[in-house]
Design a protein around this motif. Structure first.
Motif, short mmCIF file in Angstrom:
data_model
loop_
_atom_site.label_atom_id
_atom_site.label_comp_id
_atom_site.label_asym_id
_atom_site.label_seq_id
_atom_site.Cartn_x
_atom_site.Cartn_y
_atom_site.Cartn_z
N ASN A 170 0.82 -1.21 0.00
CA ASN A 170 0.00 0.00 0.00
C ASN A 170 0.85 1.25 0.00
O ASN A 170 0.40 2.31 -0.46
CB ASN A 170 -0.94 0.01 1.21
N HIS A 171 2.05 1.18 0.53
CA HIS A 171 2.97 2.32 0.47
C HIS A 171 4.14 1.94 -0.44
O HIS A 171 4.12 2.20 -1.61
CB HIS A 171 3.42 2.72 1.88
N HIS A 172 5.14 1.31 0.10
CA HIS A 172 6.22 0.76 -0.73
C HIS A 172 6.76 -0.48 -0.02
O HIS A 172 6.46 -0.71 1.16
CB HIS A 172 7.31 1.79 -1.01
N PRO A 173 7.55 -1.30 -0.71
CA PRO A 173 7.94 -2.60 -0.14
C PRO A 173 8.94 -2.53 1.00
O PRO A 173 9.35 -3.58 1.52
CB PRO A 173 8.53 -3.35 -1.34
N PHE A 174 9.33 -1.33 1.42
CA PHE A 174 10.31 -1.20 2.49
C PHE A 174 9.67 -0.77 3.81
O PHE A 174 10.35 -0.47 4.78
CB PHE A 174 11.39 -0.19 2.07
N THR A 175 8.33 -0.76 3.82
CA THR A 175 7.57 -0.37 5.02
C THR A 175 7.49 -1.54 5.98
O THR A 175 7.16 -2.66 5.60
CB THR A 175 6.16 0.07 4.62
N SER A 176 7.74 -1.27 7.25
CA SER A 176 7.74 -2.32 8.26
C SER A 176 6.34 -2.68 8.69
O SER A 176 5.49 -1.80 8.88
CB SER A 176 8.54 -1.86 9.48
N PRO A 177 6.06 -3.98 8.87
CA PRO A 177 4.78 -4.37 9.47
C PRO A 177 4.80 -4.08 10.97
O PRO A 177 5.86 -3.94 11.58
CB PRO A 177 4.73 -5.88 9.20
N LYS A 178 3.61 -3.98 11.55
CA LYS A 178 3.51 -3.85 13.00
C LYS A 178 4.15 -5.09 13.64
O LYS A 178 3.97 -6.21 13.16
CB LYS A 178 2.05 -3.75 13.43
N ASP A 179 4.85 -4.88 14.75
CA ASP A 179 5.53 -6.00 15.41
C ASP A 179 4.55 -7.10 15.78
O ASP A 179 4.86 -8.30 15.66
CB ASP A 179 6.25 -5.50 16.67
#
Length: 589
Positions: free
Chosen positions: A447-456
């Motif tokens: 939804n943003h870009h592939p380097f965005t971290s998921p919630k822990d």
């Protein structure tokens, strides 16, 4: 500020009553020229202001005859004496004085401009784009670009004081698509190989964090080959920022202070503390992930209230929502028909109904008959409608329906003048889904870009239910416009590789496109995150402009062309040969 040069002693905006009696030399453009009863009046303009200059045939007949040759936009130099003006003009800072001319030099003549260079011009947008250098002389454009300069300087100073380093990144890079199409640049030295112009400095600013520069910023040009809208251009300016050893709150708190300080410093406007609104709340209440919170008209979920009454449109729909319309009970049938037609053209949703509430209830469709008057009245109250108002009811798939209601909410609010003027409301939208499902290509997309971290707390869902994973991502929204977006980045190489796998990138493809970055992540990458502001959008919002073209010196038009340069344009056969390129005829007409 020293304004004295070889051509002038003062600018056209600085002389006042205290300067009466001084001998001065001014230069500028003749904005208006009027001849009345043996006197030539010239409004002499430069970017600092306007000063009236007078040439009287009783004082100097030869000078008067020379002045009669002046026409609009001639560049002239005038020497004379400052004197108090008889008919003062309170609308300009120099309106109490004028220049009694004693010498005139015409530095250059001008063709008659194709449109008036006034506050309100008679030139259309395309004509002004073709002669943009003339349009930039108009007062609104002057004000906008001067404000843009001030915001640029404020940004640099503010971030520098906060310990950010202004570092540059390259413009000629490798193509690493981030969602939009790249502009590509053929290499003369390496036939068949191409550079790309950056859509953003995303990977480079993350590499700065790996390199130990814990606070980076850059006011940078970015390039995206995508379809245009009012708030988009193929080349645009970002305030690009990144920080190490931070979480979401650190980034949001820092840039809330930045925006708040900018509004206070440049507009003397006190922004309220920024709301932090989860994505699902934004969609459910406002029908948009960039909600305008300056006014109410909130969407209400009435699915459970209306299902089970035997009405198939409601019973067979995933979602039913209601939108209040202030004063809607007094609107004409024609207006309701217009809104219904607008929705039909915009979104394929099976149900569009409305209920008006005067002394009695009236509805389009069988709402009252099926639900009963008491239940219908309860729906009006639940939707925050009052007597004299109305509600619109729509049914269909959740996302499509709330989005349609959100679009209609903004459209109606503008038509009915519900949105407060000269008001700014800012918020952060948070907790976005990390992925969305592309049905056409049968795969997940970021939804943003592939380097965005998921919630822990959601990392374990990457293996079982990717659609439920929330992102450590955030957007800054002001008055319903997204002006900034960012995220906490992935700093673990294994998680980054897993994201690439989920997005359908083969190991070979991931290595080809991002191998250098995957390797860099293995050399002690700190937790880090950042944000990027659309600088043109932020400037336009602060100035109340509808389009970013109004705050860019030389923008492209709605078709992505530059009418002034007539670009893009073909290149010569010699250049094509040198670049090892061949033009292939397109099937498109």
């Amino acid at each position: 500020m020293n304004t004295k040069t070889a051509y002038r002693t003062h600018t056209c905006g600085e002389l006042r009553l205290s300067d009466v009696g001084k001998r001065v030399v001014l230069v500028g453009w003749a904005r208006r020229v009027r001849t009345l009863g043996g006197v030539v009046f010239v409004d002499l303009w430069d970017r600092y202001g306007i000063t009236q200059v007078i040439f009287n045939q009783q004082w100097d007949k030869d000078l008067y005859e020379q002045a009669k040759k002046i026409d609009r936009e001639f560049v002239i130099q005038v020497e004379g004496e400052v004197r108090e003006r008889e008919n003062k003009n309170p609308n300009i800072p120099t309106g109490e004085i004028e220049i009694k001319a004693s010498k005139l030099t015409i530095l250059n003549i001008s063709k008659l401009p194709p449109f008036t260079l006034e506050e309100h011009t008679d030139g259309g947008e395309e004509l002004r784009a073709k002669y943009r250098y003339l349009d930039l002389r108009r007062p609104p454009m002057q004000r906008n670009l001067i404000f843009r300069h001030k915001l640029l300087q404020f940004t640099r100073n503010w971030l520098s004081k906060e310990g950010f380093l202004e570092l540059e990144t390259p413009f000629l890079i490798k193509s690493t698509p981030e969602g939009a199409r790249d502009f590509v640049v053929p290499s003369r030295l390496y036939p068949g190989h191409f550079f790309a112009l950056p859509q953003s400095p995303q990977l480079f600013k993350q590499l700065f964090m790996i390199s130990g520069y814990d606070k980076y910023f850059q006011i940078v040009r970015c390039f995206r080959d995508e379809d245009l809208r009012a708030d988009r251009q193929p080349e645009f300016t970002q305030i690009d920022c990144e920080m190490s050893f931070v979480d979401e709150n650190d980034v949001l708190n820092t840039f809330e202070r930045f925006v708040t300080d900018a509004f206070k410093e440049l507009l003397n406007y006190d922004l309220e503390p920024f709301i932090r609104m989860p994505y699902e709340e934004a969609m459910n209440k406002y029908g948009s992930d960039k909600p305008d919170v300056r006014f109410g008209m909130l969407i209400t979920d009435i699915t459970k209230d209306v299902q089970g009454h035997g009405f198939k449109v409601f019973d067979n729909s995933e979602y039913v929502g209601a939108l209040p319309v202030p004063g809607g009970a007094t609107l004409s049938r024609k207006k309701w028909d217009q809104w219904e037609e607008y929705i039909k053209q915009m979104a394929d949703v099976p149900g569009f109904f409305y209920v008006t509430w005067k002394e009695e209830l009236k509805a389009k469709g069988p709402i009252i008959k099926i639900l009963g008057e008491e239940t219908t009245r309860e729906l009006l109250i639940k939707s925050k409608a009052q007597q004299g108002d109305a509600i619109i009811i729509m049914a269909g798939p959740w996302e499509k329906t709330v989005s349609a209601l959100g679009t209609l909410r903004m459209n109606i609010a503008k038509e009915l003048n519900i949105i407060p003027k000269d008001t700014f409301k800012a918020l952060f939208v948070v907790d976005f889904p990390l992925f969305s499902w592309n049905e056409e290509e049968n795969r997940w997309e970021p939804n943003h870009h592939p380097f965005t971290s998921p919630k822990d707390t959601d990392i374990h869902l990457l293996d079982t239910d990717p659609g439920q994973v929330k992102a450590k991502a955030y957007d800054l929204v002001i008055n319903g416009v997204e002006v900034a977006g960012g995220s906490i980045r992935i700093h673990d190489q294994k998680i980054q590789q897993k994201i690439f796998d989920l997005l359908g990138l083969s190991r070979e493809e991931a290595q080809q496109k991002f191998g250098f970055f995957l390797e860099a992540l293995q050399y002690g990458t700190p937790p880090h995150g950042g944000i990027a502001f659309g600088f043109d959008r932020l400037t336009a919002i602060m100035l109340g402009e509808e389009t970013i073209r109004s705050v860019i010196a030389f923008p492209k038009n709605k078709s992505g062309r530059d009418p002034m340069l007539d670009a893009p344009a073909p290149i010569s056969p010699e250049q094509l040969k040198e670049l090892h390129l061949k033009i292939v005829e397109s099937d498109r007409e």
